[in-house]
Scaffold this active site. Structure first.
Site, PDB file in Angstrom:
ATOM      1  N   HIS A 287     -22.903  44.181  21.639  1.00  0.00           N
ATOM      2  CA  HIS A 287     -21.974  44.533  22.719  1.00  0.00           C
ATOM      3  C   HIS A 287     -22.048  43.455  23.792  1.00  0.00           C
ATOM      4  O   HIS A 287     -23.032  42.745  23.913  1.00  0.00           O
ATOM      5  CB  HIS A 287     -22.293  45.917  23.292  1.00  0.00           C
ATOM      6  CG  HIS A 287     -23.534  45.990  24.106  1.00  0.00           C
ATOM      7  ND1 HIS A 287     -23.519  45.953  25.469  1.00  0.00           N
ATOM      8  CD2 HIS A 287     -24.842  46.115  23.759  1.00  0.00           C
ATOM      9  CE1 HIS A 287     -24.747  46.064  25.937  1.00  0.00           C
ATOM     10  NE2 HIS A 287     -25.578  46.154  24.914  1.00  0.00           N
TER      11      HIS A 287
ATOM     12  N   ASP B 294     -28.541  42.504  30.170  1.00  0.00           N
ATOM     13  CA  ASP B 294     -28.702  43.339  28.984  1.00  0.00           C
ATOM     14  C   ASP B 294     -28.093  42.740  27.718  1.00  0.00           C
ATOM     15  O   ASP B 294     -28.802  42.519  26.754  1.00  0.00           O
ATOM     16  CB  ASP B 294     -28.136  44.726  29.265  1.00  0.00           C
ATOM     17  CG  ASP B 294     -28.082  45.623  28.043  1.00  0.00           C
ATOM     18  OD1 ASP B 294     -28.955  45.488  27.165  1.00  0.00           O
ATOM     19  OD2 ASP B 294     -27.175  46.457  27.951  1.00  0.00           O
TER      20      ASP B 294
ATOM     21  N   GLU C  53     -19.731  49.620  25.469  1.00  0.00           N
ATOM     22  CA  GLU C  53     -21.013  50.167  25.016  1.00  0.00           C
ATOM     23  C   GLU C  53     -21.692  50.983  26.099  1.00  0.00           C
ATOM     24  O   GLU C  53     -22.283  52.018  25.817  1.00  0.00           O
ATOM     25  CB  GLU C  53     -21.962  49.046  24.592  1.00  0.00           C
ATOM     26  CG  GLU C  53     -21.612  48.424  23.273  1.00  0.00           C
ATOM     27  CD  GLU C  53     -21.582  49.429  22.137  1.00  0.00           C
ATOM     28  OE1 GLU C  53     -22.647  49.941  21.739  1.00  0.00           O
ATOM     29  OE2 GLU C  53     -20.486  49.713  21.649  1.00  0.00           O
ATOM     30  N   GLU C  54     -21.631  50.505  27.318  1.00  0.00           N
ATOM     31  CA  GLU C  54     -22.348  51.173  28.400  1.00  0.00           C
ATOM     32  C   GLU C  54     -21.658  52.454  28.852  1.00  0.00           C
ATOM     33  O   GLU C  54     -22.173  53.174  29.684  1.00  0.00           O
ATOM     34  CB  GLU C  54     -22.530  50.218  29.581  1.00  0.00           C
ATOM     35  CG  GLU C  54     -23.286  48.946  29.243  1.00  0.00           C
ATOM     36  CD  GLU C  54     -24.722  49.170  28.782  1.00  0.00           C
ATOM     37  OE1 GLU C  54     -25.213  50.320  28.808  1.00  0.00           O
ATOM     38  OE2 GLU C  54     -25.365  48.189  28.388  1.00  0.00           O
TER      39      GLU C  54
END
Length: 109
Positions: A39, A49, A87-88
């Site tokens: 991602h 991240d 994704e988050e």
């Protein structure tokens, strides 16, 4: 003590996934595709991240793209390079892609 809150209204936004495909030599009935994914979104601007995975995915994509375009190399198995968004926010990118591509994933297993 006063607390002022300035929330914005929720909005529907597109969540684009980017998919690169290098077709393999095997016929579809025998092909077991290789899926490489990561991602690319983060909770906040500048968050670290997803960056290491995205950097690795882009380097692999660049190398395979050079082989494929410049040297006419073709892998035995089809290679999918997947960059997911959303994704988050509940794994929307990868989950949505997987739900739409279940037969492909089952062949890859």
């Amino acid at each position: 003590i006063d607390l002022d809150v300035y929330n914005t209204q929720p909005a529907i936004q597109p969540i684009p996934n980017v998919v690169g495909i290098i077709p393999g030599k095997l016929p579809p009935s025998q092909d077991m595709p290789i899926l490489l994914g990561n991602h690319r979104d983060a909770w906040v601007y500048g968050a670290a991240d997803p960056n290491s995975g995205t950097a690795a995915l882009l380097e692999v994509a660049q190398g395979l793209g050079t082989l494929w375009q410049d040297l006419n190399w073709r892998p035995l198995r089809t290679i999918y390079l997947l960059s997911w968004s959303g994704e988050e926010y509940g794994l929307l990118g990868s989950t949505g892609w997987a739900e739409l591509n279940t037969p492909l994933i089952e062949r890859a297993l």
